[in-house]
Design an enzyme around this catalytic site. Structure first.
Site, PDB file in Angstrom:
ATOM      1  N   GLY A  84       0.812  -1.252  -0.070  1.00 58.44           N
ATOM      2  CA  GLY A  84       0.181  -0.162   0.106  1.00 58.44           C
ATOM      3  C   GLY A  84       0.922   1.345  -0.026  1.00 58.44           C
ATOM      4  O   GLY A  84       0.387   2.226   0.430  1.00 58.44           O
ATOM      5  N   CYS A  85       2.088   1.326  -0.456  1.00 61.66           N
ATOM      6  CA  CYS A  85       2.896   2.632  -0.538  1.00 61.66           C
ATOM      7  C   CYS A  85       2.712   3.104  -1.831  1.00 61.66           C
ATOM      8  O   CYS A  85       2.590   2.389  -2.906  1.00 61.66           O
ATOM      9  CB  CYS A  85       4.036   1.675  -0.390  1.00 61.66           C
ATOM     10  N   GLY A  86       3.207   4.181  -1.968  1.00 64.03           N
ATOM     11  CA  GLY A  86       3.422   4.992  -3.368  1.00 64.03           C
ATOM     12  C   GLY A  86       4.223   4.442  -4.259  1.00 64.03           C
ATOM     13  O   GLY A  86       4.200   4.556  -5.475  1.00 64.03           O
TER      14      GLY A  86
END
Length: 158
Positions: free
Chosen positions: A34-36
């Site tokens: 769920g990271c950029g």
């Protein structure tokens, strides 16, 4: 000391000696779903497919230390990566990369190749490139795309 002195926990909880990767060029990455930077999984998989047959491995260590961006258990993380990025490189148990609970592998990686201003891992998708003898050659920031590492991989595979 090199990476082959370490063992890591596989997703099923068993131990794997990194000596099983002896003679291979390794890219060790702490990841999150769920990271950029999560879209980097696509570029990592492309590198893996392109160079795996020449002795290249990517070792994926999910890490939930940065704003809880790697929630879920191993099965949920695997499903996410398979469905969204078709990843096939080895993924291990979720780990900590900083602090007193940091995995010994990451304590060593940070000691050998400190980052800018401090040795701590700043965010997910920090990458370490190791040569065939198990020595850390370079550390890359999370912002470094997998494609920007390709020339370094090619040099180490020769």
């Amino acid at each position: 000391m090199n990476v082959y002195q370490f063992s890591v926990e596989k997703q099923d909880g068993s131990q794997l000696s990194l000596d099983s990767f002896n003679g291979k060029v390794l890219l060790i990455v702490n990841t999150a779903t769920g990271c950029g930077f999560t879209p980097q999984y696509k570029g990592l998989q492309e590198l893996y497919l392109r160079y795996h047959g020449e002795g290249f491995e990517i070792l994926d260590f999910p890490c939930n230390q940065f704003k809880n961006q790697a929630p879920g258990n191993a099965e949920e993380i695997n499903n996410f990566c398979s469905l969204n990025y078709q990843t096939t490189f080895p993924r291990f148990q979720k780990i900590n990369v900083n602090g007193t609970e940091a995995a010994p592998l990451y304590t060593w990686l940070k000691e050998v190749k400190g980052g800018f201003l401090s040795k701590d891992i700043k965010w997910n998708f920090t990458k370490f490139l190791l040569d065939k003898e198990g020595y850390v050659m370079k550390r890359y920031s999370p912002q470094t795309s997998p494609q920007d590492i390709e020339k370094d991989i090619q040099k180490l595979l020769k």
